[in-house]
Design a protein around this motif. Structure first.
Motif, mmCIF file in Angstrom:
data_model
loop_
_atom_site.group_PDB
_atom_site.id
_atom_site.type_symbol
_atom_site.label_atom_id
_atom_site.label_comp_id
_atom_site.label_asym_id
_atom_site.label_seq_id
_atom_site.Cartn_x
_atom_site.Cartn_y
_atom_site.Cartn_z
ATOM 1 N N GLY A 1 0.788 -1.230 0.000
ATOM 2 C CA GLY A 1 0.000 0.000 0.000
ATOM 3 C C GLY A 1 0.820 1.279 0.000
ATOM 4 N N ASN A 2 2.117 1.193 0.260
ATOM 5 C CA ASN A 2 2.967 2.376 0.262
ATOM 6 C C ASN A 2 3.119 2.944 -1.144
ATOM 7 O OD1 ASN A 2 3.786 2.776 3.020
ATOM 8 N ND2 ASN A 2 4.912 0.850 2.840
ATOM 9 N N LEU A 3 3.311 4.257 -1.206
ATOM 10 C CA LEU A 3 3.483 4.954 -2.473
ATOM 11 C C LEU A 3 4.910 5.443 -2.632
ATOM 12 C CD1 LEU A 3 0.338 7.285 -2.643
ATOM 13 C CD2 LEU A 3 0.671 5.087 -3.767
ATOM 14 N N LYS B 1 12.702 11.647 -5.692
ATOM 15 C CA LYS B 1 11.884 10.512 -5.255
ATOM 16 C C LYS B 1 11.365 10.778 -3.853
ATOM 17 C CE LYS B 1 14.101 6.975 -8.033
ATOM 18 N NZ LYS B 1 14.561 5.595 -8.070
ATOM 19 N N ALA B 2 10.106 10.416 -3.642
ATOM 20 C CA ALA B 2 9.477 10.585 -2.330
ATOM 21 C C ALA B 2 8.704 9.320 -1.982
ATOM 22 C CB ALA B 2 8.543 11.785 -2.341
ATOM 23 N N ASN B 3 8.667 9.007 -0.701
ATOM 24 C CA ASN B 3 7.917 7.853 -0.203
ATOM 25 C C ASN B 3 6.935 8.318 0.874
ATOM 26 O OD1 ASN B 3 9.440 5.999 -1.769
ATOM 27 N ND2 ASN B 3 11.062 6.058 -0.244
ATOM 28 N N GLY B 4 5.993 7.453 1.196
ATOM 29 C CA GLY B 4 5.076 7.705 2.310
ATOM 30 C C GLY B 4 4.190 8.920 2.120
ATOM 31 N N ASN B 5 4.075 9.739 3.196
ATOM 32 C CA ASN B 5 3.194 10.912 3.174
ATOM 33 C C ASN B 5 3.607 11.933 2.132
ATOM 34 O OD1 ASN B 5 1.633 9.860 5.246
ATOM 35 N ND2 ASN B 5 2.784 10.906 6.841
ATOM 36 N N LEU C 1 1.251 13.430 -0.931
ATOM 37 C CA LEU C 1 1.102 14.867 -1.173
ATOM 38 C C LEU C 1 1.460 15.204 -2.619
ATOM 39 C CD1 LEU C 1 0.635 17.670 0.271
ATOM 40 C CD2 LEU C 1 3.120 17.746 0.484
ATOM 41 N N ILE C 2 2.548 14.647 -3.104
ATOM 42 C CA ILE C 2 2.974 14.885 -4.481
ATOM 43 C C ILE C 2 1.958 14.313 -5.461
ATOM 44 C CG2 ILE C 2 4.725 14.218 -6.185
ATOM 45 C CD1 ILE C 2 6.760 14.498 -3.791
ATOM 46 N N ALA C 3 1.466 13.106 -5.195
ATOM 47 C CA ALA C 3 0.468 12.487 -6.075
ATOM 48 C C ALA C 3 -0.796 13.328 -6.156
ATOM 49 C CB ALA C 3 0.141 11.081 -5.579
#
Length: 138
Positions: A26-28, A58-62, A66-68
């Protein structure tokens, strides 16, 4: 013990809509390019020359969520993060590169309406080893 610091601060424009990957747990992860510009005056001229550098972000999680939800091509952002190397070997050939792992995203321009959600690519593997600061267990 020597003190070291790995902090990157970039102010630039998003080159294209972020690529969003959703992992089995489920992580982004959000990946996008950020253009920064530098101006300088040539030594023997009065003309200003502009150069553009492209950075992989690159970003993960919260931060990825936010970026998405809000970041799109052309948006002006400030990104604070860490420089990570992206070296690997494929078919006997060494590849070298880097990316910036997001710790904080700062919106420079106000966003009036929430854009339409970006589609995510579902990945069968688990989240990569690069984790955000908020996920660090120490």
């Amino acid at each position: 013990m020597a003190y070291t610091n790995n902090t990157v601060i970039l102010l630039g424009n998003v080159g294209k809509d972020p690529e969003i990957r959703q992992f089995q747990d489920g992580n982004l992860q959000a990946t996008f390019s950020l253009a920064t510009q530098n101006s300088y005056k040539a030594k023997d001229s009065d003309e200003w020359i502009e150069s553009t550098d492209w950075h992989t972000i690159k970003a993960n999680g919260n931060a990825a969520k936010l970026i998405a939800d809000y970041v799109r091509k052309g948006h002006r952002l400030e990104v604070v993060g860490q420089l990570k190397n992206n070296n690997y070997e494929k078919n006997g050939v060494n590849h070298y590169g880097y990316f910036v792992q997001v710790q904080k995203v700062i919106f420079i321009e106000s966003i009036k309406d929430k854009p339409q959600s970006l589609p995510s690519n579902n990945i069968q593997d688990n989240l990569p080893v690069n984790i955000g600061e908020e996920d660090t267990p120490f």
